[in-house]
Design an enzyme around this catalytic site. Structure first.
Site, PDB file in Angstrom:
ATOM      1  N   ARG A 191     -32.096 -39.936  21.362  1.00 26.49           N
ATOM      2  CA  ARG A 191     -31.524 -38.626  21.064  1.00 26.49           C
ATOM      3  C   ARG A 191     -31.348 -37.765  22.316  1.00 26.49           C
ATOM      4  O   ARG A 191     -30.311 -37.139  22.496  1.00 26.49           O
ATOM      5  CB  ARG A 191     -32.440 -37.839  20.113  1.00 26.49           C
ATOM      6  N   THR A 192     -32.371 -37.714  23.146  1.00 25.48           N
ATOM      7  CA  THR A 192     -32.301 -36.767  24.263  1.00 25.48           C
ATOM      8  C   THR A 192     -31.156 -37.137  25.194  1.00 25.48           C
ATOM      9  O   THR A 192     -30.310 -36.317  25.534  1.00 25.48           O
ATOM     10  CB  THR A 192     -33.647 -36.720  25.016  1.00 25.48           C
TER      11      THR A 192
ATOM     12  N   LYS B 179     -36.807 -51.438  43.402  1.00 29.51           N
ATOM     13  CA  LYS B 179     -37.067 -51.924  44.764  1.00 29.51           C
ATOM     14  C   LYS B 179     -38.100 -51.052  45.464  1.00 29.51           C
ATOM     15  O   LYS B 179     -38.326 -51.187  46.666  1.00 29.51           O
ATOM     16  CB  LYS B 179     -35.766 -51.907  45.582  1.00 29.51           C
TER      17      LYS B 179
ATOM     18  N   ARG C  61     -35.878 -37.633  32.864  1.00 27.54           N
ATOM     19  CA  ARG C  61     -37.026 -38.013  32.017  1.00 27.54           C
ATOM     20  C   ARG C  61     -37.836 -39.033  32.792  1.00 27.54           C
ATOM     21  O   ARG C  61     -37.294 -40.020  33.303  1.00 27.54           O
ATOM     22  CB  ARG C  61     -36.567 -38.603  30.692  1.00 27.54           C
TER      23      ARG C  61
ATOM     24  N   HIS D 212     -41.380 -30.533  27.501  1.00 24.94           N
ATOM     25  CA  HIS D 212     -40.059 -30.990  27.042  1.00 24.94           C
ATOM     26  C   HIS D 212     -39.287 -29.747  26.590  1.00 24.94           C
ATOM     27  O   HIS D 212     -39.047 -29.532  25.410  1.00 24.94           O
ATOM     28  CB  HIS D 212     -40.248 -31.976  25.888  1.00 24.94           C
TER      29      HIS D 212
HETATM   30  C1  NCD Z   1     -39.941 -36.949  21.856  1.00 22.92           C
HETATM   31  C2  NCD Z   1     -40.288 -37.243  23.309  1.00 22.92           C
HETATM   32  O1  NCD Z   1     -39.651 -38.083  23.943  1.00 22.92           O
HETATM   33  O2  NCD Z   1     -41.197 -36.571  23.769  1.00 22.92           O
HETATM   34  N1  NCD Z   1     -38.692 -37.450  21.467  1.00 22.92           N
HETATM   35  C3  NCD Z   1     -37.556 -36.743  21.741  1.00 22.92           C
HETATM   36  O3  NCD Z   1     -37.308 -36.322  22.847  1.00 22.92           O
HETATM   37  N2  NCD Z   1     -36.725 -36.506  20.717  1.00 22.92           N
HETATM   38  C4  NCD Z   1     -41.031 -37.257  20.901  1.00 22.92           C
HETATM   39  C5  NCD Z   1     -41.559 -38.670  20.835  1.00 22.92           C
HETATM   40  O4  NCD Z   1     -41.146 -39.558  21.558  1.00 22.92           O
HETATM   41  O5  NCD Z   1     -42.434 -38.869  19.988  1.00 22.92           O
END
Ligand code: NCD
Length: 314
Positions: free
Chosen positions: A57-58, A86, A107, A135
């Site tokens: 999703r992100t 590497k 991320r 987040h």
């Molecule tokens: C979350 C994350 O990656 O922190 N997911 C997200 O970004 N929608 C929550 C999770 O992974 O449980």
């Protein structure tokens, strides 16, 4: 007040008026996010997606947001095929991306990585999850979903359920909810409680956190039930994970005692914490929440990358 050119590393980087302005802008973005209207303020922009941890999703909602705004993406979705494999350092990778793009969405599994990337980059860096840290953009869309459902955030009784220790979404969300005057109830297995450092950040905001280990009791008076997945990948010891795995689950039985207007949110992916039967109830708001990721991230990218129009002198 302008977000132009800034980093978004922690939700604490944004003031309450800035968050309110983003939520307002996100509301206006909805028809554009749905493809019913068109605007291209990022037509000359490239946004780099640097994802060193799994994401559906992100990453895809950020990419969708960039495309809907007329911009282009370059993406590292699998670190195994980039030079990180590497042995390249994160700051070298970020420095390169800075020269290839106008903003970086990162991320990464290490807490603090986004702050480090922000220092290495002259372009805006957006934290899309740094280990068990923060987040912030998930929080913006969580707030947008609550505000859409209730028209306000102030006074809402929000239960944060599950892995409050390793869950970065709740670390950001708890702060924002406190900023907006919501009531916070935490419900987690004893080994997965909200960390002290997160509580310390909430203290100056004057919020009282209520603990409620009994799920049924937590649900009874709630307006929002924010369910999280146990973050299996962050446990140093698998035996500790196994002790808490499957320890809570939301199903029709649990929701029987809930207020009729209760909404259930989840950042997703779910891994058994919400029974599929909940999807068909009016409480289920997690798919709407996942959609709102697009207009919210559009609003943020537009604010970071579009120069504010100057008032003409004279
Ligand atoms: C979350 C994350 O990656 O922190 N997911 C997200 O970004 N929608 C929550 C999770 O992974 O449980």
């Amino acid at each position: 007040m302008s977000l132009y050119g800034r980093d978004v590393i922690s939700i604490r980087d944004l003031s309450r008026p800035e968050i309110e302005a983003l939520l307002e802008s996100a509301r206006r973005m909805i028809p554009y996010a749905e493809g019913k209207k068109v605007m291209h303020p990022l037509a000359d922009k490239i946004v780099a997606m640097a994802f060193f941890e799994p994401s559906t999703r992100t990453r895809l909602s950020f990419e969708s947001a960039v495309h809907r705004l007329g911009g282009q993406c370059i993406t590292i979705a699998d670190p195994a095929v980039s030079s990180v494999r590497k042995g390249e350092s994160l700051s070298d990778t970020i420095r390169m991306l800075t020269s290839y793009s106008d903003a970086i969405v990162l991320r990464h599994p290490s807490e603090g990585s986004a702050r480090l990337a922000g220092r290495a980059s002259e372009r805006p860096v957006i934290n899309a999850g740094d280990g068990a840290g923060q987040h912030p953009t998930q929080t913006l869309l969580d707030l947008a979903t609550m505000q859409e459902a209730f028209g306000t955030l102030s006074g809402l009784r929000v239960v944060l359920l599950g892995d409050l220790k390793y869950g970065r979404t709740v670390h950001s969300l708890a702060y924002a909810l406190a900023l907006f005057g919501a009531q916070l109830v935490v419900s987690s297995p004893p080994s997965l409680q909200l960390p002290e450092e997160v509580r310390d950040q909430l203290e100056p905001l004057g919020v009282k956190i209520q603990e409620e280990e009994q799920l049924h009791r937590a649900v009874r008076d709630a307006d929002v039930l924010y369910v999280t997945r146990i973050q299996k990948e962050r446990f140093p010891d698998e035996a500790d994970y196994l002790k808490v795995a499957g320890s809570y689950r939301i199903d029709a039985g649990v929701l029987a005692a809930a207020k009729s207007r209760l909404i259930v949110l989840h950042p997703l992916p779910r891994a058994g914490e919400i029974a599929p039967e909940v999807d068909a109830t009016p409480h289920a708001a997690y798919f709407r929440q996942a959609f709102l990721a697009v207009p919210v991230r559009m609003a943020l990218l537009d604010a970071l990358l579009t120069a504010p129009k100057r008032a003409r002198a004279g």
